[in-house]
Design a protein around this motif. Sequence first.
Motif, PDB file in Angstrom:
ATOM      1  N   GLU A 186       0.829  -1.201   0.000  1.00 44.79           N
ATOM      2  CA  GLU A 186       0.000   0.000   0.000  1.00 44.79           C
ATOM      3  C   GLU A 186       0.867   1.256   0.000  1.00 44.79           C
ATOM      4  OE1 GLU A 186      -3.804  -1.860   2.507  1.00 44.79           O
ATOM      5  OE2 GLU A 186      -2.184  -0.803   3.538  1.00 44.79           O
ATOM      6  N   TYR A 187       1.954   1.220   0.787  1.00 42.45           N
ATOM      7  CA  TYR A 187       2.862   2.374   0.841  1.00 42.45           C
ATOM      8  C   TYR A 187       3.462   2.635  -0.532  1.00 42.45           C
ATOM      9  CZ  TYR A 187       6.677   5.389   2.401  1.00 42.45           C
ATOM     10  OH  TYR A 187       7.549   6.457   2.564  1.00 42.45           O
ATOM     11  N   ARG A 188       3.902   1.553  -1.180  1.00 48.15           N
ATOM     12  CA  ARG A 188       4.510   1.706  -2.511  1.00 48.15           C
ATOM     13  C   ARG A 188       3.496   2.256  -3.508  1.00 48.15           C
ATOM     14  NH1 ARG A 188       8.203  -2.971  -4.848  1.00 48.15           N
ATOM     15  NH2 ARG A 188       9.876  -1.489  -4.439  1.00 48.15           N
ATOM     16  N   ASN A 189       2.284   1.739  -3.449  1.00 49.30           N
ATOM     17  CA  ASN A 189       1.249   2.186  -4.390  1.00 49.30           C
ATOM     18  C   ASN A 189       0.830   3.638  -4.139  1.00 49.30           C
ATOM     19  OD1 ASN A 189       1.289  -0.352  -5.496  1.00 49.30           O
ATOM     20  ND2 ASN A 189      -0.576  -1.056  -4.467  1.00 49.30           N
ATOM     21  N   GLU A 190       0.633   3.969  -2.842  1.00 47.49           N
ATOM     22  CA  GLU A 190       0.083   5.282  -2.504  1.00 47.49           C
ATOM     23  C   GLU A 190       1.142   6.378  -2.448  1.00 47.49           C
ATOM     24  OE1 GLU A 190      -2.067   4.817   1.132  1.00 47.49           O
ATOM     25  OE2 GLU A 190      -3.260   3.153   0.370  1.00 47.49           O
ATOM     26  N   GLU A 191       2.293   6.063  -1.865  1.00 44.06           N
ATOM     27  CA  GLU A 191       3.307   7.093  -1.664  1.00 44.06           C
ATOM     28  C   GLU A 191       4.211   7.276  -2.883  1.00 44.06           C
ATOM     29  OE1 GLU A 191       3.367   8.939   1.032  1.00 44.06           O
ATOM     30  OE2 GLU A 191       1.734   7.838   1.980  1.00 44.06           O
ATOM     31  N   CYS A 192       4.426   6.177  -3.622  1.00 49.98           N
ATOM     32  CA  CYS A 192       5.396   6.232  -4.710  1.00 49.98           C
ATOM     33  C   CYS A 192       4.730   6.139  -6.079  1.00 49.98           C
ATOM     34  CB  CYS A 192       6.422   5.114  -4.562  1.00 49.98           C
ATOM     35  SG  CYS A 192       7.094   4.962  -2.892  1.00 49.98           S
ATOM     36  N   GLY A 193       3.415   5.838  -6.095  1.00 44.43           N
ATOM     37  CA  GLY A 193       2.744   5.707  -7.380  1.00 44.43           C
ATOM     38  C   GLY A 193       3.199   4.504  -8.172  1.00 44.43           C
ATOM     39  N   LEU A 194       3.745   3.490  -7.458  1.00 46.32           N
ATOM     40  CA  LEU A 194       4.220   2.288  -8.137  1.00 46.32           C
ATOM     41  C   LEU A 194       3.248   1.156  -7.886  1.00 46.32           C
ATOM     42  CD1 LEU A 194       7.979   2.490  -7.070  1.00 46.32           C
ATOM     43  CD2 LEU A 194       6.983   3.187  -9.249  1.00 46.32           C
ATOM     44  N   HIS A 195       3.023   0.325  -8.867  1.00 49.10           N
ATOM     45  CA  HIS A 195       2.130  -0.822  -8.724  1.00 49.10           C
ATOM     46  C   HIS A 195       2.903  -2.065  -9.153  1.00 49.10           C
ATOM     47  CE1 HIS A 195      -1.429   1.651  -7.931  1.00 49.10           C
ATOM     48  NE2 HIS A 195      -0.848   2.494  -8.758  1.00 49.10           N
ATOM     49  N   ILE A 196       3.701  -2.571  -8.202  1.00 44.05           N
ATOM     50  CA  ILE A 196       4.604  -3.680  -8.468  1.00 44.05           C
ATOM     51  C   ILE A 196       4.360  -4.763  -7.436  1.00 44.05           C
ATOM     52  CG2 ILE A 196       7.037  -4.307  -8.773  1.00 44.05           C
ATOM     53  CD1 ILE A 196       7.576  -1.295  -9.120  1.00 44.05           C
TER      54      ILE A 196
END
Length: 245
Positions: free
Chosen positions: A234-244
């Motif tokens: 969730e942090y990666r998706n929300e804070e970094c805009g990454l979906h990996i």
Amino acid sequence: MYKLLIADDEFEIRNGLSSYFPWEEIGFEIVGAVENGIEALAFINNHHVDVLLTDIRMSELTGIEIAKQLDEQKSPIHVVFLSGYKDFDYAQQAIQYGVKNYITKPTKYSELVTVFTKIKAQLDEKYVTFKTDFNQDKVIETILKYVNEHYQHASLEGASQLVHLNPVYISKYFKEKTGRNFSDFVVEVKMEKAAIFLKNPDYKIYEISELTGYSNAKNFTRTFRKYYGKTPREYRNEECGLHID
């Protein structure tokens, strides 16, 4: 960004404060919005929170009672009261429990900016003082450097060997000088390193788990969620805009 929890039993106010006020522009991020005092304390016990903005009159547990419990625990969390009543008794109790800020409903944009800008300045000063104290104490400075450079496997025993002092003494000394437990500090460094790794799309989450010293990815995810209020994904998706991953 300092982490802000909002507690109010009125949905419109809770949702309005958490969704429409530009907190990030003045240095805060919303990590939670709860509707009563019991939920607020439960959230605080499981997540990192710097500031609590709480209604005074709530069911289950009032804002005054929350402040009292945090004061008894010597919690460093800043508490800001929110109320539709400018009550002298409330103000007196707030001071008794170390609460210095009192915002009346309906909230005004300018008042929120003024109060929270002041709180951010206080937190910034506290952080600088904390870092300065570290630099003035060679033992603490050595331990700080050790944990930052060896966070993957940093341990109290390892730090003790480095400064040639007993682990029990080091544990007590670290707590006295920094106001936090050695183990909590190690977790803090690990989680901040993990957040940096998450911004790099080349790393898989299980790889970041290993890089920060967690052989079990579930333990890593549990610790990360407790610290940041969200999973690594969730942090990666929300804070970094990454979906990996």
